[in-house]
Design a protein around this motif. Structure first.
Motif, short mmCIF file in Angstrom:
data_model
loop_
_atom_site.label_atom_id
_atom_site.label_comp_id
_atom_site.label_asym_id
_atom_site.label_seq_id
_atom_site.Cartn_x
_atom_site.Cartn_y
_atom_site.Cartn_z
N ARG B 15 0.79 -1.20 -0.09
CA ARG B 15 -0.17 -0.05 0.02
C ARG B 15 0.88 1.37 0.04
O ARG B 15 0.55 2.10 -0.71
N ILE B 16 2.18 1.15 0.74
CA ILE B 16 3.00 2.38 0.63
C ILE B 16 3.58 2.51 -0.74
O ILE B 16 3.47 3.61 -1.03
N ALA B 17 3.88 1.30 -1.28
CA ALA B 17 4.48 1.57 -2.46
C ALA B 17 3.51 2.08 -3.56
O ALA B 17 4.10 2.73 -4.59
N GLY B 26 11.09 7.31 5.22
CA GLY B 26 11.68 6.81 3.94
C GLY B 26 10.74 7.16 2.79
O GLY B 26 9.93 8.09 2.97
N ARG B 27 11.20 7.03 1.48
CA ARG B 27 10.59 7.48 0.21
C ARG B 27 10.29 6.20 -0.66
O ARG B 27 10.93 5.29 -0.50
N LEU B 35 7.64 9.33 -5.12
CA LEU B 35 6.26 9.58 -5.15
C LEU B 35 5.84 10.30 -3.75
O LEU B 35 6.21 9.65 -2.68
N SER B 36 5.43 11.30 -3.86
CA SER B 36 4.96 12.10 -2.60
C SER B 36 3.87 12.58 -2.73
O SER B 36 3.31 13.09 -3.77
N GLY B 37 3.15 12.98 -1.49
CA GLY B 37 1.92 13.74 -1.24
C GLY B 37 0.89 12.96 -2.08
O GLY B 37 -0.20 13.67 -2.47
#
Lengths: 344, 450, 304, 314
Positions: B15-17, B26-27, B35-37
């Protein structure tokens, strides 16, 4: 609950003040004397013991009962929008009982009226409960429609079967003294219905958590699937009971109003109390103590608004604008608090 | 291929990926860009399609509508009559069969899974992430899916598949990553390791549960004890699909029977047979009136987070309560539970939601074991618990057993089952069979059966 | 006498128009999972806006009503979507505010007038050719909002069932997490639904003024906003059903006028209750509300 | 505190200022029953230099409270504008002996309690005559807000007047159920028009405005207004208005209170005092047959002389 509660309460007070400021700004731009209105509002609601007793607390009484009624249903997850209709049904039944009992001592009459009021309200709510269980009609719709039916039915009763003996006025006969709730303070309008309402709230505060029925309703309202699975609770049954109980309490509100204040059944007995009761119940977070605070607040607001109209010519409708603003202010508090906490 | 036991963190990672959840630190880098925001924002624009284990289908809508839902556009035309052929066309690319006009809530889990897959594929993603796609699929469908995935990957796409099934991972994966307790236990090329190697990486070699010494009931003695729970020739059918087929099981007094099985293998209904929540369509079930039950989905089925500890404690059999609740007695029992089960709560009035998941589970356990029920049913009771928490669960279940209760429990952790059960049965596609309490035997029963 | 049935139909169409407009708007909101029990207030405020602007021209009145409706709905949306407050209480509060505001403003603006403010009403629009037909032709000469109602019904039906956006909006009311999983923002659909719903509610209020009464009176919406909510359930949450439902309610209330016009000896309070009782009866006969959007009235869970 | 409160309840603020208060059951913006009372209040302010106050009381529960508040504040006159106030006034008046309570449309009296009734029947009778004379179809109608005693008796007189001119005329009565819904007023009027009614006597306050609207759309329809002079609301369609000059009546009584000549009793204002009157719309009166016009005029002059008695109602 948590240590955030005082901070939330503080935020709520701030929101109420903000709402009042907005209302003042609206009135000022409409050209009214805001200072005069403010003073009148205060005087009419809280300015004297008489204002508190005869205006604020008297007006709070139906809100106490009806807020409680709505809360009982909402706690179990039943959207009872029909407290207004149940209130009228209870009032009509109580008046009918009171008139039929003429000549009996108060010790007999008043309990009978109380029972009739509760039964009337419960019966009116039971229609919605039956429509739900038998025909799957959502309570939010059925109770709403039943309100409209009740209003017209009262109109019919006061012109037909229940019209006063001279058949001139659209109202019922006047209740004899033995059928009236005595006033609480000599010379003031506050009647024993207020004490009854406080007792009802106290009883509710205890029974919401202290009795099996209250506990079941809470569980069903919070999480029906866990209630069914872990508690082996019949969700449908609990909801029907909650709705009918809610109707009974609303019916008692009708009883209190006709036996304590109006002494007869009139058209327009309720100016939409049942709808305001939703606001009272939700503002009070469905908790009896909260409902007491919200009901007294609404009582004070209405009493103060009348005073502001008398002394400063502010239209009475201003009260509903203020009430709306205050409700919006208060309901926003938890979310604002949440966002505030997340950001900090 | 991403492998790991339940609660190892596979789904969270996925889900985070995919940008559906936000990482604490982490990113996430997709195609070289961070992938941010993206929380709650259209991930589809990144060309990522996710098929979650928990279906994200709208139950009241038709299959075709659900598939079309993934398409972009607002006033872009949607035609039910054309959506159906389009859905079928998308399905045909994979060879999975769907009925476009059926409503999702009437479909079996396998059908829903097919719809979910077709829905993801229909959006022409660059990256596809699948969480346990074959858990409920028939083997032929699973094969079709992987055949399509291979074509997808050779066409330049990327696929991440979470699975329990070793065979699958080893047959179709390019690489295998094994997660255990939120850490990567092993990354390997799919063709290299042996099955047992991977199974060991999944369930762990270290005997973490041996902290306490379980006192096993005397096996032969138990055999003569009276039967407390029994199911004979039971079949359970839901929406036309048999979740249990002709199952027979007996659990005796003082016996602890473990159930192994992958999700959706039928153990959920097997356990609920004895609580009265599931009624068999065929066969006979015998169970005592009072059964302690610890369901797997705590928040949905076992407790109410907004309620206090004592209220949650009191919730058991609240349907039969009459009159006034004796809170003093409940408080005493709740306090006792807090102490015995080592629940770190200041008092009985604290909201259950303020407890950690593990402590919530202890609360549920305490409630269900309160009053010494003659039978205890537990569904993956140590899921998400740390070592100490798990130990308490094991100890309590074992204690109940010693006291004379019949215990039937399911765990996704085979080692745990072996450690604490008197007998182990394996559930596979609705059937039940007894297996030897050894890791290879159980792994084989769960894997080889396919 | 022969045109009595036509008269009933004509009256039905007129009575159904404001209710239908509000109900189609409410339908859209409810399909997106939003229960706005406070459209009554929005309607009344819009009616007031219509009488203010209607002094210029009836069409300006309609526009002002629509704007007032959008404004009221936006306040509601801000609180229930952005600030995540409970829909029932916000609906009650916004309705109280809007109703009160329309009264206060009426006093402020028109207190000095000796007569009630009057506006010119919209002329009936004749459908070319068809309105020349004998009999039914006279039904095809209605004021603009009536045509807007049926056009809105058709457009909402088209949008809901024939576009991807409509599909997503319906899915929002059923399962917002599925919409989010599909990479779309459910809150956006709710906002859009509420804005359109507000426009239609506003049009309904304006209709009362510029197509019917020709004036504004306090509380003139007289419960129509509440009826609209019932009509959505009566129409089983479909545009066609809502149109039929509002016509049914319109028929029940126009029959009520006819009954009195023919001097039938029933106490008038009972004939006034009839439309509501009929609605309840039909709801029961249709068996239920199981077709209500699954997440109706519930705040969307926060993601993650 | 409770003891103190008990005293303050009946304690009247002593003041020599002349202050008059009005309590209405509905909005004063209706330009009809409630509006005319407010106009009367302003009239009293301007003519007698009184300080005035008004409150709209929504429910029977509010009536008593407002009466008490005004009494406690030492108001000279408190007007309860409607029959519905009489029970509350009867209860409150004895507690505030220095305040005069006036109930319009009621019939209660007391030490400091008087009722005002309007012979609304007289002009209604004339309106009925005019309606029957103007009707081409022989069908006329009354539309009321809710069925209140004054409304009912005025409709009865209207019917009597109509049959005095045309014995075979049929008079239909309809009620809207509220006083606000102008759209319903229009619908009811249109339904009546379709039935064949061509003259409607409306007594529905704000909702009655919808009846006028119907007449703007249906050219053949004639309307008779009520309470205030409504002849300008729809000049081309309004036959006349049954006017109660509430301001005049209120001023009359207020003046008596101020100069001390007031006696608490039941005041009845008739055509003779010119408080109630039939105000025809001259532009439309020509439509009536000359004989009928004469009959109306002679009945009206009998009324002005106080020599007319309404036929008894069954």
């Amino acid at each position: 609950m948590t240590r955030d509660t005082p901070r939330q309460a503080g935020l709520s007070v701030l929101m109420v003040l903000a709402a009042l400021l907005v209302a003042a700004a609206i009135l000022r731009s409409a050209g009214y004397d805001v200072t005069g209105a403010g003073i009148a509002l205060w005087r009419g609601a809280l300015g004297s013991s008489s204002a508190v007793i005869s205006a604020t607390l008297k007006r709070a009484t139906p809100f106490l009962f009806l807020g409680l009624a709505v809360a009982v249903a909402f706690r179990a997850g039943v959207l009872n929008i029909g407290a207004d209709g149940q209130f009228l049904a209870g009032g009509a039944a109580a008046v009918a009982a009171g008139l039929a009992m003429a000549g009996q001592p108060a010790s007999v009459t008043i309990p009978t009226e109380l029972a009739a009021g509760a039964l009337g309200g419960a019966a009116w709510a039971a229609i919605a409960a039956w429509l739900r269980s038998r025909f799957e009609v959502a309570e939010v719709v059925s109770t709403l429609l039943l309100n409209m039916v009740a209003v017209n039915l009262v109109g019919f009763l006061v012109r037909g079967p229940m019209q006063e003996p001279t058949h001139a006025y659209p109202q019922s006969g006047i209740l004899p003294h033995s059928a009236r709730l005595p006033s609480l303070v000599a010379g003031e309008q506050l009647h024993w219905g207020f004490i009854a309402a406080l007792c009802a709230c106290a009883f509710a505060a205890w029974s919401f958590n202290g009795t099996a029925a209250g506990f079941r309703a809470k569980a069903v309202g919070l999480n029906p699937s866990a209630a069914e699975s872990a508690g082996r609770i019949s969700v449908a049954r609990v909801r029907a009971i909650a709705l009918i109980t809610s109707g009974a309490i609303a019916g008692v509100a009708g009883f209190s109003e006709v036996t304590g204040v109006t002494y007869a059944l009139y058209e327009g007995l309720s100016p939409g109390y049942g709808y305001m009761a939703i606001a009272v119940a939700l503002l009070g977070a469905l908790q009896p103590t909260g409902i007491v605070v919200a009901a007294v607040f609404f009582g004070a607001l209405n009493a103060g608004a009348d005073a502001a109209q008398r002394d400063a010519g502010i239209p009475a409708a201003t009260a509903s604008v203020i009430a709306g603003l205050v409700i919006l202010g208060v309901v926003t508090t938890p979310e604002l608090h949440r966002q505030f906490r997340r950001d900090s | 291929m991403l492998l790991g036991e339940n609660g190892a963190g596979k789904t969270t990672l996925l889900r985070i990926a995919a940008g559906l959840d936000r990482a604490d630190s982490g990113r996430v880098i997709v195609g070289g860009a961070a992938l941010s925001g993206l929380r709650g924002r259209p991930i589809r624009t990144q060309g990522i399609a996710v098929v979650s284990q928990h279906f994200s289908l709208v139950p009241t809508m038709t299959v075709a509508e659900n598939i079309a839902l993934a398409r972009r556009g607002t006033i872009r035309r949607f035609s039910p009559s054309r959506a159906a052929p389009e859905a079928i066309e998308a399905a045909q690319r994979t060879g999975l069969a769907i009925d476009p006009d059926a409503r999702v809530n009437g479909l079996s889990a396998a059908s829903q899974q097919r719809v979910e897959l077709v829905k993801a594929i229909a959006t022409d993603p660059r990256i596809i992430m699948l969480d346990e796609p074959t858990a409920v699929l028939d083997p032929p469908d699973a094969e079709k899916l992987f055949a399509w995935l291979r074509r997808f990957v050779s066409g330049g796409g990327t696929a991440v598949v979470i699975t329990h099934r070793l065979r699958e991972a080893m047959t179709y994966g390019d690489s295998i990553t094994v997660l255990r307790r939120g850490r990567i236990a092993r990354i390997t090329d799919a063709s290299v390791p042996s099955e047992t190697e991977v199974v060991t990486a999944m369930v762990g070699e270290v005997p973490v549960f041996r902290v306490s010494t379980p006192s096993r009931s005397a096996g032969p003695a138990a055999a003569s004890a009276p039967v407390v729970l029994s199911a004979a020739g039971v079949t359970v059918t839901r929406a036309g699909i048999a979740t249990l087929r002709d199952v027979t099981l007996e659990v005796r007094r003082g016996e602890m029977v473990g159930v192994a099985g992958f999700e959706g293998a039928g153990q959920a209904d097997l356990l609920r047979l004895f609580t009265g929540m599931v009624t068999p369509s065929r066969g006979v079930v015998v169970a005592p009136e009072h059964v302690g039950f610890i369901p797997e989905h705590r928040h949905r089925d076992a407790m109410i987070g907004e309620m206090s500890l004592r209220e949650n404690f009191r919730l058991r059999d609240a349907g039969d309560l009459r009159g006034v609740i004796d809170w003093r007695e409940t408080d005493a029992r709740t306090r006792n539970a807090i102490v015995t089960f080592d629940i770190p709560a200041s008092d009985v009035h604290a909201a259950a939601a303020t407890l950690s998941g593990g402590n919530q589970q202890r609360l549920v356990l305490a409630r269900e074991l309160d009053g010494d029920p003659p039978a205890i049913i537990a569904e993956n009771p140590t899921r998400g618990l740390d070592v100490r928490g798990a130990r308490i669960v094991h100890d309590r279940l074992r204690e109940g057993c010693t006291r004379g209760a019949a215990v039937l429990w399911y765990s996704s952790n085979a080692e745990e089952l072996i450690e604490f059960s008197d007998r182990v049965v394996a559930c596979h596609r609705g059937t039940l069979r007894e297996v030897a309490p050894t890791l290879p035997a159980i792994a084989a029963a769960m894997v080889a059966a396919e | 006498m022969s045109d009595v049935p036509l008269g009933v139909i004509d009256a039905t169409i007129r009575a159904a128009t404001p209710i239908g407009l509000a109900a189609i708007g409410e339908l859209l909101a409810e399909r997106a999972g939003i229960l706005n029990i406070g459209i009554e207030g929005g309607m009344c405020l819009a009616a007031f806006a219509a009488v203010v602007a209607g002094a210029g021209s009836p069409v300006a009145g309609l526009m002002a009503g629509v704007l007032a409706g959008i404004l009221t709905a936006s306040v509601f949306a801000l609180f229930v979507i952005r600030l995540r407050a409970q829909q029932v209480i916000v609906g009650t509060a916004v309705s109280m505010m809007a109703l009160g505001l329309s009264t206060v403003l009426n006093r402020v603006l028109y207190a000095g007038l000796s007569a009630a403010p009057q506006v010119h009403t919209l002329p009936p629009m004749r459908v070319p050719v068809l309105s020349a037909l004998p009999g039914v032709g006279q039904l095809l000469a209605q004021p603009l909002p009536t045509y807007v109602l049926y056009a809105a019904g058709a457009s909402v039906a088209w949008f809901l069932y024939r576009t991807i956006g409509g599909l997503s909006l319906r899915a929002t009311g059923e399962d917002p997490s599925a919409v989010r999983a599909a990479g779309k923002d459910p809150a956006l659909f709710q906002w859009a639904a509420l804005v359109v719903s507000g426009a239609l509610t506003g049009l309904a209020g304006a209709t009362l003024v510029v197509a019917q009464a020709g004036t504004f009176t306090e509380n003139m919406s007289a419960g129509r906003g509440y009826i609209a909510i019932a009509v959505v359930a009566l129409g089983r949450w479909t545009p066609a059903g809502v149109l039929v439902g509002s016509l049914l309610f319109g028929a029940a209330s126009s029959l009520q006028y006819i009954v009195q016009a023919y001097g039938v000896a029933i106490p008038y309070n009972l004939t006034l209750a009839a439309p509501y009782a009929v609605t309840l009866f039909v709801l029961a006969a249709l068996r239920g509300s199981h077709r209500a959007p699954a997440r109706l009235g519930r705040t969307i869970d926060l993601p993650g | 505190m409770i003891v103190a409160a008990a005293c303050s309840g009946t304690q009247q603020a002593a003041t020599n200022e002349f202050r008059v208060a009005l309590v209405t059951p509905g909005p004063v913006s209706d330009r009809s029953w409630n509006g005319s009372a407010y106009e009367g209040l302003e009239f009293i302010r301007d003519s007698l230099g009184a300080k005035i106050s008004h409150v709209q009381a929504k429910t029977p529960a509010d009536f008593e409270e407002n009466f008490r508040q005004y009494g406690a504040a030492g108001y000279s006159i408190v007007i309860g504008h409607g029959f519905e106030f009489q029970d509350a006034a009867k209860r409150v008046a004895p507690a505030y002996p220095r305040t005069v309570y006036l109930i319009t449309g009621g019939r209660v009296t007391g030490e400091n309690l008087a009722s005002v009734s309007f012979a609304f029947e007289e002009p209604s009778y004339l309106a009925g005559m005019a309606a029957a004379a103007a009707s081409r179809t022989g069908m006329v109608a009354c539309v009321g807000g809710t069925q209140l005693p004054t409304v009912k008796s005025s409709f009865r007189a209207f019917a009597a007047g109509a049959s005095a001119i045309r014995p075979q005329v049929s008079v239909i009565t309809a009620y809207l159920g509220n006083w606000d819904d102008a759209s319903a007023g229009r619908e009811q009027a249109l339904a009546l028009a379709r039935r064949g009614v061509d003259v409607i006597f409306q007594d529905a306050d704000a909702a009655g405005l919808g009846v006028f609207q119907a007449a703007r759309e249906q050219r053949a329809l004639r309307i008779i207004g009520s309470n205030a002079n409504q002849n300008d609301v729809a000049p081309r369609a309004t036959l006349g208005s049954v006017v109660i000059d509430v301001p005049r009546a209120l001023l009359l009584l207020a003046t008596q209170v101020k100069d001390g000549s007031f006696t608490p009793r039941l005041y009845r204002f008739t055509t003779k005092e010119e408080v109630v009157r039939w105000v025809p719309n001259p532009a439309l009166m020509n439509e009536l047959p000359a004989a009928d016009r004469e009959q109306i005029a002679s009945t009206a002059s009998l009324m002005r002389q106080g020599r007319f008695t309404l036929p008894p109602t069954p």
